[in-house]
Scaffold this active site. Sequence first.
Site, PDB file in Angstrom:
ATOM      1  N   SER A  95      36.804  45.193  36.267  1.00 35.53           N
ATOM      2  CA  SER A  95      36.495  43.868  35.709  1.00 35.53           C
ATOM      3  C   SER A  95      35.163  43.988  34.980  1.00 35.53           C
ATOM      4  O   SER A  95      34.110  44.082  35.621  1.00 35.53           O
ATOM      5  CB  SER A  95      36.350  42.832  36.827  1.00 35.53           C
ATOM      6  OG  SER A  95      37.509  42.765  37.603  1.00 35.53           O
ATOM      7  N   LYS A 170      40.523  37.655  33.153  1.00 33.28           N
ATOM      8  CA  LYS A 170      39.921  37.873  34.481  1.00 33.28           C
ATOM      9  C   LYS A 170      38.700  36.960  34.674  1.00 33.28           C
ATOM     10  O   LYS A 170      38.459  36.448  35.774  1.00 33.28           O
ATOM     11  CB  LYS A 170      39.527  39.348  34.619  1.00 33.28           C
ATOM     12  CG  LYS A 170      38.776  39.714  35.882  1.00 33.28           C
ATOM     13  CD  LYS A 170      39.610  39.605  37.154  1.00 33.28           C
ATOM     14  CE  LYS A 170      38.742  39.894  38.384  1.00 33.28           C
ATOM     15  NZ  LYS A 170      39.483  39.813  39.638  1.00 33.28           N
ATOM     16  N   LYS A 238      28.242  39.299  39.218  1.00 33.88           N
ATOM     17  CA  LYS A 238      28.492  40.118  38.017  1.00 33.88           C
ATOM     18  C   LYS A 238      29.537  39.457  37.125  1.00 33.88           C
ATOM     19  O   LYS A 238      29.356  39.324  35.913  1.00 33.88           O
ATOM     20  CB  LYS A 238      28.942  41.511  38.495  1.00 33.88           C
ATOM     21  CG  LYS A 238      29.374  42.493  37.452  1.00 33.88           C
ATOM     22  CD  LYS A 238      30.866  42.607  37.252  1.00 33.88           C
ATOM     23  CE  LYS A 238      31.682  43.006  38.430  1.00 33.88           C
ATOM     24  NZ  LYS A 238      33.110  43.201  38.166  1.00 33.88           N
TER      25      LYS A 238
END
Length: 294
Positions: A95, A170, A238
């Site tokens: 990701s 995502k 993140k």
Amino acid sequence: MKIGFIGLGIMGKPMAKNLLKAGHELVVFDVNKANVDDVAAAGAKAAVSLSDAASQVPVIITMLPNSPHVKTVVLGEKGILEGAKPGTILIDMSSIAPLASQEVEKACAARGIKMIDAPVSGGEPKAVDGTLAIMVGGDKAVFEEVKGILLQMGATAVYCGAIGAGNTTKLANQIVVGLNIAAVAEAFTLVKKAGVDPQLVFEAIKGGLAGSTVLNAKAPTMIEGNFKPGFKIDLHIKDLANALDTGHGVGSPLPLTSLVREMMETLHADGFGQDDHSALARYYAKVSGTKIGK
Ligand code: NAD
């Protein structure tokens, strides 16, 4: 088929093992030797370097923490591009920021390497079961070529658009999940503080419109006071940072995302970065003085 697999952490390890179970020959590499040994014990061959792994296979998969790791592994010294033959397919399942996917794909294309981004949702349990939800960006013909391999790790593999579209999808997933967890933590702190049993509230609302996969997975662990990961606060920070960068880049406001990211930053600063993202309940416990669970 002979497949390379780089990044054998919480997710990569079970995904690689599922490919072995499906009958593929695997060549693997990770900077963490214990992780390599674990997958080698299940039948994979350990490569001596990234370029060594890439030189032996027509398809190579990466499952790494974030954009800088993918850039180092693919573009860096003794990296994948140094070893891969033209025509090799790189499937990046990490990701990362969509812009980073586009940058790495451009460098790959210049060397005749075909890259797609294919991040996943579902966490470790679905990586183990081989039932991940996979979201894909890149050349559709390349996706069709490797779709069978993806479906040996996932229950679904959906083509979302050009390179980076998998990671944009995502980011949407991570916004929906993060904000939902914050909503559950906020609501259950309220009921506890108001003197109503959180377990009874869960039973009462899970079948109605508030019911969700997040509610079913995270309300019980918040009630138990169990924040063992799962998906860590630091990884979710993140993802939300990548979402905010992307939002700023395209001019899409993300006020709720920035709020939840700041809650997660507070948890990181308090030493809870390695907890499960359901530890958002700890944030509410800190500001309200009331714990949902034990
Ligand atoms: P992890 O930290 O457990 O694993 C990452 C692996 O990459 C480690 O084994 C590490 O040693 C290796 N690595 C790092 N730099 C490397 C390098 N330069 N060369 C070779 N190996 C290197 O992370 P994870 O939980 O497996 O997550 C991987 C990706 O999947 C992340 O992008 C994460 O956001 C995403 N993801 C995780 C989950 C989850 O529940 N854990 C769910 C969905 C998606």
